[in-house]
Design a protein around this motif. Sequence first.
Motif, PDB file in Angstrom:
ATOM      1  N   ALA A 272     -27.010  70.126  -4.514  1.00  0.00           N
ATOM      2  CA  ALA A 272     -26.939  69.302  -3.310  1.00  0.00           C
ATOM      3  C   ALA A 272     -26.497  70.151  -2.132  1.00  0.00           C
ATOM      4  N   GLY A 273     -27.136  69.959  -0.990  1.00  0.00           N
ATOM      5  CA  GLY A 273     -26.847  70.769   0.186  1.00  0.00           C
ATOM      6  C   GLY A 273     -27.729  71.997   0.285  1.00  0.00           C
ATOM      7  N   GLU A 274     -28.377  72.353  -0.828  1.00  0.00           N
ATOM      8  CA  GLU A 274     -29.290  73.503  -0.848  1.00  0.00           C
ATOM      9  C   GLU A 274     -30.708  73.072  -1.200  1.00  0.00           C
ATOM     10  N   ARG A 275     -30.962  71.778  -1.100  1.00  0.00           N
ATOM     11  CA  ARG A 275     -32.278  71.256  -1.445  1.00  0.00           C
ATOM     12  C   ARG A 275     -33.147  71.145  -0.205  1.00  0.00           C
ATOM     13  N   PHE A 276     -34.266  71.849  -0.228  1.00  0.00           N
ATOM     14  CA  PHE A 276     -35.212  71.787   0.879  1.00  0.00           C
ATOM     15  C   PHE A 276     -36.565  71.381   0.302  1.00  0.00           C
ATOM     16  N   CYS A 277     -37.019  70.180   0.668  1.00  0.00           N
ATOM     17  CA  CYS A 277     -38.198  69.602   0.020  1.00  0.00           C
ATOM     18  C   CYS A 277     -39.509  70.095   0.619  1.00  0.00           C
ATOM     19  N   ALA A 278     -39.469  70.814   1.739  1.00  0.00           N
ATOM     20  CA  ALA A 278     -40.698  71.335   2.347  1.00  0.00           C
ATOM     21  C   ALA A 278     -40.376  72.521   3.244  1.00  0.00           C
ATOM     22  N   TYR A 279     -41.371  73.365   3.443  1.00  0.00           N
ATOM     23  CA  TYR A 279     -41.244  74.542   4.304  1.00  0.00           C
ATOM     24  C   TYR A 279     -42.442  74.610   5.244  1.00  0.00           C
ATOM     25  N   VAL A 280     -42.245  75.282   6.369  1.00  0.00           N
ATOM     26  CA  VAL A 280     -43.352  75.596   7.270  1.00  0.00           C
ATOM     27  C   VAL A 280     -43.603  77.097   7.195  1.00  0.00           C
TER      28      VAL A 280
END
Length: 397
Positions: A189-197
């Motif tokens: 938690a806090g390090e979850r990134f569900c998408a990137y550009v």
Amino acid sequence: MRVLSGYKIVLVLLLQVCSFFAGAQEIQVVQKHHSSNHFHIDLYKPYKNAKSYPLSTIAETIDYLPLETNASCLLKSDFINDITVTSKDIIITVYEDKCYHFNRQGKFLNVIGNRGKGPKEFTKLRSAVVDTLNQWVYVLDWDKLMKFDFDGNFLEKYNVEKNSLGMQSVMVQPGQILMGNGSYQFAEAGERFCAYVFSDKNKNLISKIACEKEDKIPFCVCNPSMYNYNNKTYFSDYWNDTIYCVKDRGYLQAYAVLDKGKFKYRSTEDKSITGGQNKGTENVIDINSMAESKRFIFITSNKGTFIYDKKTTEIRCATWIEKPNIWVTLENDINSVPFRILHNAPNTIQNDQLISLNDAYQFFEEGVENTSPKIKKLLENLQPDDNPILVFVSLKN
């Protein structure tokens, strides 16, 4: 002098390495902004009144395009996860296979990329993004991102984080891709990134979207949804009730809010993934994908397909209809051929046409109307084991 020159060279190299790693770490976190001017889409109330709807509820006409069938382009219809159509080209992405290039008349032209372990090959295709302006195809493997041209020639390979490559990806603008993260649920938690550009110009990731779920994520498929409409990109986190418009690489603005009522997010593992049965999940909603036309917003889920009419503000929930060998989305009252909306296909709607497919054998099944001029012409040269037939549904305005 030679020793000093050597020190200078080492210093320059160290500065370049430090600069590289500093640049690699500077990935901007996208900011989410609310808006008072947004659509409000109620999901629970329409679900309680869910029923079968005819295709004519949303459609004006339906057309079919057979694809050439030969040994070089045998398509697995169950694994097709996206279709991109331009005025001249059709690019079909097949999960864990490759991309297939046809012309607009359905003639097979070439495959795009090759499977293998070589430097210009990919092992298993996860998704692909088509840059129609530059005629490039970005292929997302399980551990790499590669670029090809429409003729299938390898152009470039990019060194990006493996965890940034997901099941759904769309073109934000030429040379810039929004990519869903296929493994964010395993991060803390806090390090979850569900998408990137990703930026082709920068050759790297330039921004990332944080997942808003703070507690433990159970074992399940929880891919974010994304799609393009009217030259803009839209995005929704699986664990969030808001559909955002991507204004730029670092700015999301609320576009629509989903009122889920008594629906809840999944809190236990999805046992159906491993062949088991779920219990106590009657109110759990899993949203698979979204799409939009001039008049409608489509939201596909395990509870049915929600259709929001922007013109009347009416919201329908179309239940899944079981047909022989297929679950269909809407009852085809235009010509009786079974119809479905593709899951996990971010390009489902293009130019106000809903694009899908039918297996060739479905045109020969009992009960399918075959007297209309369109169907009769299609059947002239069609065999039950031919490649899938592309479906173009012109939507109401």
